[in-house]
Design a protein around this motif. Structure first.
Motif, PDB file in Angstrom:
ATOM      1  N   UNK A 178       0.852  -1.189   0.000  1.00  0.00           N
ATOM      2  CA  UNK A 178       0.000   0.000   0.000  1.00  0.00           C
ATOM      3  C   UNK A 178       0.887   1.238   0.000  1.00  0.00           C
ATOM      4  N   UNK A 179       0.730   2.058  -0.994  1.00  0.00           N
ATOM      5  CA  UNK A 179       1.433   3.335  -1.100  1.00  0.00           C
ATOM      6  C   UNK A 179       2.949   3.182  -0.930  1.00  0.00           C
ATOM      7  N   UNK A 180       3.497   2.167  -1.611  1.00  0.00           N
ATOM      8  CA  UNK A 180       4.942   1.984  -1.642  1.00  0.00           C
ATOM      9  C   UNK A 180       5.522   1.163  -0.525  1.00  0.00           C
ATOM     10  N   UNK A 181       4.684   0.723   0.431  1.00  0.00           N
ATOM     11  CA  UNK A 181       5.196  -0.047   1.562  1.00  0.00           C
ATOM     12  C   UNK A 181       4.495  -1.397   1.655  1.00  0.00           C
ATOM     13  N   UNK A 182       5.216  -2.383   2.167  1.00  0.00           N
ATOM     14  CA  UNK A 182       4.593  -3.660   2.493  1.00  0.00           C
ATOM     15  C   UNK A 182       3.865  -3.500   3.821  1.00  0.00           C
ATOM     16  N   UNK A 183       2.604  -3.947   3.861  1.00  0.00           N
ATOM     17  CA  UNK A 183       1.839  -3.847   5.098  1.00  0.00           C
ATOM     18  C   UNK A 183       1.550  -5.209   5.715  1.00  0.00           C
ATOM     19  N   UNK A 184       1.648  -6.280   4.904  1.00  0.00           N
ATOM     20  CA  UNK A 184       1.462  -7.624   5.451  1.00  0.00           C
ATOM     21  C   UNK A 184       2.117  -8.646   4.538  1.00  0.00           C
ATOM     22  N   UNK A 185       2.730  -9.660   5.130  1.00  0.00           N
ATOM     23  CA  UNK A 185       3.335 -10.774   4.401  1.00  0.00           C
ATOM     24  C   UNK A 185       3.043 -12.040   5.179  1.00  0.00           C
ATOM     25  N   UNK A 186       2.577 -13.079   4.470  1.00  0.00           N
ATOM     26  CA  UNK A 186       2.323 -14.325   5.171  1.00  0.00           C
ATOM     27  C   UNK A 186       1.812 -15.411   4.263  1.00  0.00           C
ATOM     28  N   UNK A 187       1.599 -16.577   4.840  1.00  0.00           N
ATOM     29  CA  UNK A 187       1.027 -17.703   4.120  1.00  0.00           C
ATOM     30  C   UNK A 187      -0.316 -17.292   3.529  1.00  0.00           C
ATOM     31  N   UNK A 188      -0.545 -17.638   2.270  1.00  0.00           N
ATOM     32  CA  UNK A 188      -1.745 -17.173   1.576  1.00  0.00           C
ATOM     33  C   UNK A 188      -3.022 -17.579   2.297  1.00  0.00           C
ATOM     34  N   UNK A 189      -3.119 -18.838   2.694  1.00  0.00           N
ATOM     35  CA  UNK A 189      -4.332 -19.301   3.369  1.00  0.00           C
ATOM     36  C   UNK A 189      -4.571 -18.551   4.668  1.00  0.00           C
TER      37      UNK A 189
END
Length: 343
Positions: free
Chosen positions: A227-238
């Motif tokens: 969002x707006x150039x930054x990562x806000x969440x990363x994780x397993x898709x499920x």
């Protein structure tokens, strides 16, 4: 994700663009992630979030303003010339969104596919021709189409040419930037299933960029939300789809649910030239508090394999039942395209 060393890792990537008036547009702001071997990482977010800029820096079409890019254990951030061609161009490839503009209209399909081999001096002319035929069959193209121009093919056929071209030098990582966006739903499914088959057979890693959450959930092992150039969440898709931690991720997931369970962000996405202070999402976030205006939330681990950039992770969740993901079955992998006219 594979327990082996990642095939690619980006660390603190920043990309600034100078714009009229002496101002700076920060398109990417401190992005860090990795792509495991044999893994698909889905990169999602609204248009203008910086996804394609990240992809161009990873594949070294653009140089970052700050940060670093590692590929197959080596720092490739500052590589140039022969070293860049040897360490990156032969081992990493890109599939572009528009097959109509990414293929040379003056080259026949066979010439398009043979060009990477010729540029990198791989094989003799006869061997290149055989390699082209083999690759066309692998991606479901009739080798007889080698003599055609891209304009004589359908959109789905052209995108298969783009995928074949990306595979000609036996890369370990494919960056796919909205590769199905210009295709109709049934052809999208064929291309997605082809990508999965190729990953299984060749051990490929993918960075898959899209705004289509259905494709992300079907194809990706992990998902990274921008969002707006930054990562806000990363994780397993499920996990991200079941229990999104960041309010923006929760809003994206809610869009696939019944109307009464959708969470709509307030207002419009801010300009990257004039970002909100603190959390970049706070001006649209329904649970924002004073701290969100004052402090930038770092992207930190909130659970094993999960990272989120939020002061109040998990407090906004979409309700209702998630809509099913429908991906039609693909035809046989090497079905001749004479049976897929108009696709």
């Amino acid at each position: 994700m594979s327990t082996h060393a990642p095939v690619a890792r980006v660390n603190g990537l920043v990309k600034d663009f100078r714009i009229p008036g002496g101002r700076v547009l920060r398109a990417v702001d401190g992005v860090s992630f990795e792509v495991g071997r044999g893994e698909t990482l889905g990169l999602v977010g609204e248009s203008g979030s910086g996804k394609s800029t990240v992809a161009r820096m990873l594949i070294r079409l653009d140089r970052p303003t700050a940060g670093s890019v590692e590929f197959e254990g080596a720092d490739i951030t500052a590589l140039r010339g022969a070293a860049l061609r040897r360490q990156v161009r032969r081992r990493m490839a890109m599939v572009f969104q528009s097959s109509s503009t990414s293929l040379n209209p003056y080259q026949r399909v066979g010439e398009v596919l043979a060009e990477p081999l010729r540029v990198h001096r791989v094989g003799e002319a006869g061997a290149r021709g055989r390699a082209v035929e083999t690759m066309m069959e692998r991606v479901g193209l009739d080798p007889a189409f080698a003599g055609r121009y891209p304009r004589e093919l359908s959109g789905g056929q052209r995108q298969r040419v783009g995928i074949a071209r990306a595979l000609m030098l036996d890369p370990s990582l494919i960056v796919a930037d909205e590769p199905t966006a210009s295709l109709d739903v049934s052809v999208q499914a064929q291309v997605v299933n082809l990508l999965q088959d190729l990953q299984r057979d060749l051990g490929l890693s993918y960075l898959f960029i899209t705004h289509d959450l259905g494709l992300v959930r079907h194809l990706s092992h992990r998902v990274a939300v921008m969002y707006l150039g930054r990562l806000v969440e990363v994780g397993d898709t499920a996990q991200v789809f079941a229990e999104p931690a960041h309010p923006y991720a929760a809003m994206l997931v809610s869009m696939r649910r019944q109307a009464e369970h959708r969470i709509l962000p307030a207002g419009e996405i801010p300009s990257p030239i004039d970002r909100p202070s603190g959390c970049v999402f706070r001006s649209r976030c329904p649970i924002a508090q004073a701290r969100c205006e004052r402090d930038v939330p770092p992207l930190v681990e909130i659970a094993p394999g999960r990272r989120a950039a939020c002061h109040f992770p998990g407090e906004l969740r979409p309700g209702g039942t998630d809509a099913p993901v429908h991906v039609p079955a693909a035809p046989p992998l090497v079905a001749p395209l004479t049976s897929q006219k108009g696709r």
